[in-house]
Design an enzyme around this catalytic site. Sequence first.
Site, mmCIF file in Angstrom:
data_model
loop_
_atom_site.group_PDB
_atom_site.id
_atom_site.type_symbol
_atom_site.label_atom_id
_atom_site.label_comp_id
_atom_site.label_asym_id
_atom_site.label_seq_id
_atom_site.Cartn_x
_atom_site.Cartn_y
_atom_site.Cartn_z
ATOM 1 N N GLU A 252 23.387 -8.300 -33.420
ATOM 2 C CA GLU A 252 23.449 -8.976 -31.775
ATOM 3 C C GLU A 252 23.209 -8.104 -30.929
ATOM 4 O O GLU A 252 23.791 -6.906 -30.784
ATOM 5 C CB GLU A 252 24.573 -9.774 -31.712
ATOM 6 C CG GLU A 252 24.779 -10.084 -30.338
ATOM 7 C CD GLU A 252 26.297 -10.146 -29.662
ATOM 8 O OE1 GLU A 252 27.230 -9.830 -30.569
ATOM 9 O OE2 GLU A 252 26.456 -10.633 -28.724
ATOM 10 N N ASP B 278 29.499 -8.702 -32.092
ATOM 11 C CA ASP B 278 30.749 -8.309 -31.420
ATOM 12 C C ASP B 278 31.954 -9.059 -31.594
ATOM 13 O O ASP B 278 31.882 -10.292 -32.008
ATOM 14 C CB ASP B 278 30.394 -8.296 -29.553
ATOM 15 C CG ASP B 278 29.616 -7.190 -29.271
ATOM 16 O OD1 ASP B 278 29.508 -6.134 -30.063
ATOM 17 O OD2 ASP B 278 29.064 -7.253 -28.293
ATOM 18 N N ASP C 178 33.629 -10.516 -29.478
ATOM 19 C CA ASP C 178 34.053 -11.414 -28.264
ATOM 20 C C ASP C 178 33.617 -12.806 -28.503
ATOM 21 O O ASP C 178 33.187 -13.218 -29.704
ATOM 22 C CB ASP C 178 33.729 -10.871 -27.091
ATOM 23 C CG ASP C 178 32.011 -10.631 -27.103
ATOM 24 O OD1 ASP C 178 31.471 -11.063 -28.239
ATOM 25 O OD2 ASP C 178 31.474 -9.705 -26.098
ATOM 26 N N ASP D 198 31.052 -14.474 -27.179
ATOM 27 C CA ASP D 198 29.674 -14.393 -27.458
ATOM 28 C C ASP D 198 29.261 -14.203 -28.822
ATOM 29 O O ASP D 198 28.484 -14.749 -29.530
ATOM 30 C CB ASP D 198 28.803 -13.582 -26.432
ATOM 31 C CG ASP D 198 28.796 -13.970 -25.151
ATOM 32 O OD1 ASP D 198 29.086 -15.362 -25.099
ATOM 33 O OD2 ASP D 198 28.247 -13.352 -24.157
#
Length: 643
Positions: free
Chosen positions: A434, A507, A509, A511
């Site tokens: 990503e 990641d 997180d 997102d």
Amino acid sequence: MTGKSKGSASYGASDITVLEGLEPVRVRPGMYIGSTGPAGLHHLIWEVVDNAVDEAMAGYCTRIDVTLLPNGSCRVVDDGRGIPTDEHPQYPGKSAAEIVLTVLHAGGKFGGSGYKVSGGLHGVGVSVVNALSSSLTLEIDRDGNHHQLDFRDGGKPQGGLKVTGPAPGGRTGTTVTFVPDPTIFDEVEFRAQTVTERLQIMAFLNRGLEIRFTDQRAGRATKEVFKYSGGIVDYVRHLNNTKESLFRKVGYYEQSEEGQEVEVAFQWNTGYYESIHSFANGIATIEGGMHEEGFRKAITNVINRYARKRNLLKEKEENLKGEDIREGLTAIVSVRLADPQFEGQTKGKLGNVSIRSLVERATNEKLADWLEENPREGGQIVAKAIQASRSRMAAQHARDLTRRKNALDGAGLPGKLVDCSSRDPRECELFIVEGNSAGGSAKDARDPRTQAILPIRGKILNVEKARSDKILKNTEIQALIAAIGAGVEADFDVSKVRYDKIILLADADVDGSHIRTLLLTFFFRQMTELVNNGHVYVAQPPLFSTLVGKEKVYLRDDLAKARFLEEHPDHRNEFQRLKGLGEMDYDELRETTMDPTKRALLQITVEQAALADEVCSILMGDDVPQRRHFIQTNAKDVRFLDI
Ligand code: 0RA
């Protein structure tokens, strides 16, 4: 059966004892209620409720109350005629009620006044419930009297049926209160959700019947009332409730002949799934069968005929396909027949051939009438089917294109793919990364011989909410398909996959997890075999870092952190939670996440895929998948043979 013999040679007539009364049910509960697990346990409730529903279908009962009591028992009250209380002609001195509760199959067939159509789960009868209960109390209000008879230890009557007083308010009806036998069932705790889901469907399928549910067990205090004056029309409305319907009306038709009847309700929504639910005598036919077959065939005919008649489909144009017509269709097909034949893996497929022609004829006539009466809706249905058909052809075209590109060996590889040099798929890995910056450090961290990097920018398309043609036009998805090199959807060929491992690197997180879900959804839906063959992995970049002296230490997860703290109790506050891959430089990324000798990958297994299917559907789709989940949980209700 009593007596045990070691080999079949020594097995003789003396080993066989004729089982009497309810004994066979206790010896082989599975043959009567499917299993002694939760599904079997709940069958006890369905059996009693089905008997009451039979009374309702015969026109004598308007309300059924189901209560889960604090002592673990279940009580079912109906306001039907009440089980007959007089002496049974074939059993002198015994009440008909006692016979119904102690003789297998005596239930509705008693006295020749049997119901034309019996819902009772394949009609094993309430005696089976008695056989599998440690105690059962039968109360009957009939002829102005309140009667009672208690049973214990798997259906042993405690005396005969007694009048204990007047019937309250002169009511009629039957009350069965039973405690499932803990020596028979794996567990005896009823699940409220299982019960209410079923009761609600029964209320939908029996227009106007009021079914109440009360949970009086400690700490629950739930009360629900299901009553639908629109029957299956309300059911379709309910199913389409969270979606955008194509038009406001819900269509309905019914037809009956020679003791068989069919009822259909339907509405289209703007979505891309088909959602046809069929029932036979109030039992969900998860695997479909003759009634569904007749419906599908006729609906394809009727809509095509209608489209041509109105010139919405030109003479030289091909017929619309069934799948295009059914896109976005929500329908309930409910049939009632005297002798339902349940077939298939889960006994969820209706086998009666005669019902196919009834449903087909009813649909041919009555759906055509409905379209004549509703030309605006008819036009909308045809327009949607034409759109679906164009989309299907465009998707096929797009698949053909990607296939041709792949055939040109590498010529179709996406520009942003940083490929590895090895051409042996067995040692090759593709990291789908990503973001461009993370892609940059992954590029530096990789082993260029075996590790390839494909950076993905931004959010990829949610494949759960788009038609195939749109999915295949998306550039990020095109890059994925080209890099993996094995086609997509129906054309996907797992033997052509260019990498043994497809690794998602995002990641830790919100997102990142969203992108991971989108990618996994894409793989589940469009490259299912890739997942089933264990090619899909999720990389696990560390969640925490801390300094030990001058050296940075990475810790994968909470467990690793806890272990580290046991060894270094003084480190409690220095910890840093890593958010992005960008926070690590390339050699840290290699050490912690990419180096095959040091990293930990999470393989997406088929089991997890099944779970993710559910989760993806619920998270990424509209409400249809939630219903699918509902069906899946109910489909496990393996049914039994009536022997
Ligand atoms: C046998 C015959 C009749 C009714 C029933 C059974 C009956 C069974 C159950 C089980 C639960 N609720 C029920 N309600 C009725 C027919 C009775 C008549 O002809 O009057």
